[in-house]
Scaffold this motif. Structure first.
Motif, PDB file in Angstrom:
ATOM      1  N   MET A 125       0.831  -1.201   0.000  1.00 29.57           N
ATOM      2  CA  MET A 125       0.000   0.000   0.000  1.00 29.57           C
ATOM      3  C   MET A 125       0.869   1.256   0.000  1.00 29.57           C
ATOM      4  O   MET A 125       0.576   2.216  -0.717  1.00 29.57           O
ATOM      5  N   ALA A 126       1.936   1.240   0.802  1.00 28.41           N
ATOM      6  CA  ALA A 126       2.838   2.391   0.871  1.00 28.41           C
ATOM      7  C   ALA A 126       3.551   2.591  -0.458  1.00 28.41           C
ATOM      8  O   ALA A 126       3.777   3.731  -0.898  1.00 28.41           O
ATOM      9  N   ASP A 127       3.889   1.487  -1.111  1.00 30.93           N
ATOM     10  CA  ASP A 127       4.546   1.568  -2.422  1.00 30.93           C
ATOM     11  C   ASP A 127       3.624   2.206  -3.459  1.00 30.93           C
ATOM     12  O   ASP A 127       4.067   2.987  -4.304  1.00 30.93           O
ATOM     13  N   LEU A 128       2.349   1.851  -3.380  1.00 34.22           N
ATOM     14  CA  LEU A 128       1.372   2.399  -4.328  1.00 34.22           C
ATOM     15  C   LEU A 128       1.247   3.914  -4.168  1.00 34.22           C
ATOM     16  O   LEU A 128       1.264   4.665  -5.153  1.00 34.22           O
ATOM     17  N   ILE A 129       1.167   4.382  -2.917  1.00 38.73           N
ATOM     18  CA  ILE A 129       1.064   5.815  -2.635  1.00 38.73           C
ATOM     19  C   ILE A 129       2.342   6.530  -3.064  1.00 38.73           C
ATOM     20  O   ILE A 129       2.298   7.598  -3.699  1.00 38.73           O
ATOM     21  N   LYS A 130       3.483   5.909  -2.759  1.00 37.28           N
ATOM     22  CA  LYS A 130       4.769   6.501  -3.127  1.00 37.28           C
ATOM     23  C   LYS A 130       4.901   6.623  -4.648  1.00 37.28           C
ATOM     24  O   LYS A 130       5.346   7.645  -5.179  1.00 37.28           O
ATOM     25  N   GLU A 131       4.474   5.584  -5.357  1.00 37.36           N
ATOM     26  CA  GLU A 131       4.539   5.598  -6.819  1.00 37.36           C
ATOM     27  C   GLU A 131       3.609   6.674  -7.393  1.00 37.36           C
ATOM     28  O   GLU A 131       3.969   7.401  -8.330  1.00 37.36           O
ATOM     29  N   LEU A 132       2.435   6.795  -6.815  1.00 32.91           N
ATOM     30  CA  LEU A 132       1.454   7.783  -7.266  1.00 32.91           C
ATOM     31  C   LEU A 132       1.993   9.199  -7.052  1.00 32.91           C
ATOM     32  O   LEU A 132       1.950  10.053  -7.957  1.00 32.91           O
TER      33      LEU A 132
ATOM     34  N   SER B 231       5.170  10.154  -6.650  1.00 32.88           N
ATOM     35  CA  SER B 231       6.339  10.424  -7.493  1.00 32.88           C
ATOM     36  C   SER B 231       5.919  10.685  -8.940  1.00 32.88           C
ATOM     37  O   SER B 231       6.492  11.536  -9.624  1.00 32.88           O
ATOM     38  N   GLY B 232       4.893   9.995  -9.416  1.00 32.56           N
ATOM     39  CA  GLY B 232       4.385  10.229 -10.767  1.00 32.56           C
ATOM     40  C   GLY B 232       3.810  11.628 -10.923  1.00 32.56           C
ATOM     41  O   GLY B 232       4.063  12.314 -11.926  1.00 32.56           O
ATOM     42  N   VAL B 233       3.048  12.058  -9.930  1.00 33.40           N
ATOM     43  CA  VAL B 233       2.450  13.399  -9.966  1.00 33.40           C
ATOM     44  C   VAL B 233       3.534  14.473  -9.920  1.00 33.40           C
ATOM     45  O   VAL B 233       3.509  15.446 -10.681  1.00 33.40           O
ATOM     46  N   VAL B 234       4.525  14.270  -9.053  1.00 39.17           N
ATOM     47  CA  VAL B 234       5.616  15.242  -8.925  1.00 39.17           C
ATOM     48  C   VAL B 234       6.422  15.319 -10.218  1.00 39.17           C
ATOM     49  O   VAL B 234       6.760  16.407 -10.689  1.00 39.17           O
ATOM     50  N   ASP B 235       6.708  14.159 -10.819  1.00 36.62           N
ATOM     51  CA  ASP B 235       7.456  14.133 -12.080  1.00 36.62           C
ATOM     52  C   ASP B 235       6.712  14.882 -13.183  1.00 36.62           C
ATOM     53  O   ASP B 235       7.298  15.681 -13.913  1.00 36.62           O
ATOM     54  N   SER B 236       5.420  14.622 -13.305  1.00 33.79           N
ATOM     55  CA  SER B 236       4.649  15.284 -14.372  1.00 33.79           C
ATOM     56  C   SER B 236       4.548  16.783 -14.117  1.00 33.79           C
ATOM     57  O   SER B 236       4.619  17.583 -15.057  1.00 33.79           O
ATOM     58  N   ALA B 237       4.405  17.181 -12.843  1.00 37.88           N
ATOM     59  CA  ALA B 237       4.327  18.607 -12.513  1.00 37.88           C
ATOM     60  C   ALA B 237       5.645  19.302 -12.845  1.00 37.88           C
ATOM     61  O   ALA B 237       5.666  20.387 -13.426  1.00 37.88           O
TER      62      ALA B 237
END
Length: 80
Positions: free
Chosen positions: A1-8, A10-16
């Motif tokens: 669950m923590a990995d899923l949140i972390k991945e989400l 990091s994806g948002v930060v990368d796109s921003a």
């Protein structure tokens, strides 16, 4: 669950970050103002300066206007 949140996250930060960096890049097209200024200026060099000086009129000196008799009597009536 923590990995899923972390991945989400990091994806948002990368796109921003990608969006921000894309927007801050150097503009390739010139703005409307620079296009307009480039179009209105006559040829450069000495000839351009002479033409510009011949076309432009000197600034007019401001002259104080005298008040008419009617305007003076109006103010006299108002204060009296």
């Amino acid at each position: 669950m923590a990995d899923l949140i972390k991945e989400l996250v990091s994806g948002v930060v990368d796109s921003a970050l990608r969006e921000i960096l894309k927007k801050t890049g150097v503009k390739r097209t010139s703005t409307k103002r620079t296009k307009r200024r480039a179009r209105t200026t006559s040829g450069g060099g000495i000839l351009g300066d002479i033409l510009e000086a011949a076309i432009s009129k000197p600034a007019k000196k401001q002259v104080s206007r005298r008040r008419t008799a009617a305007a003076r009597s109006k103010t006299r009536r108002r204060t009296a």
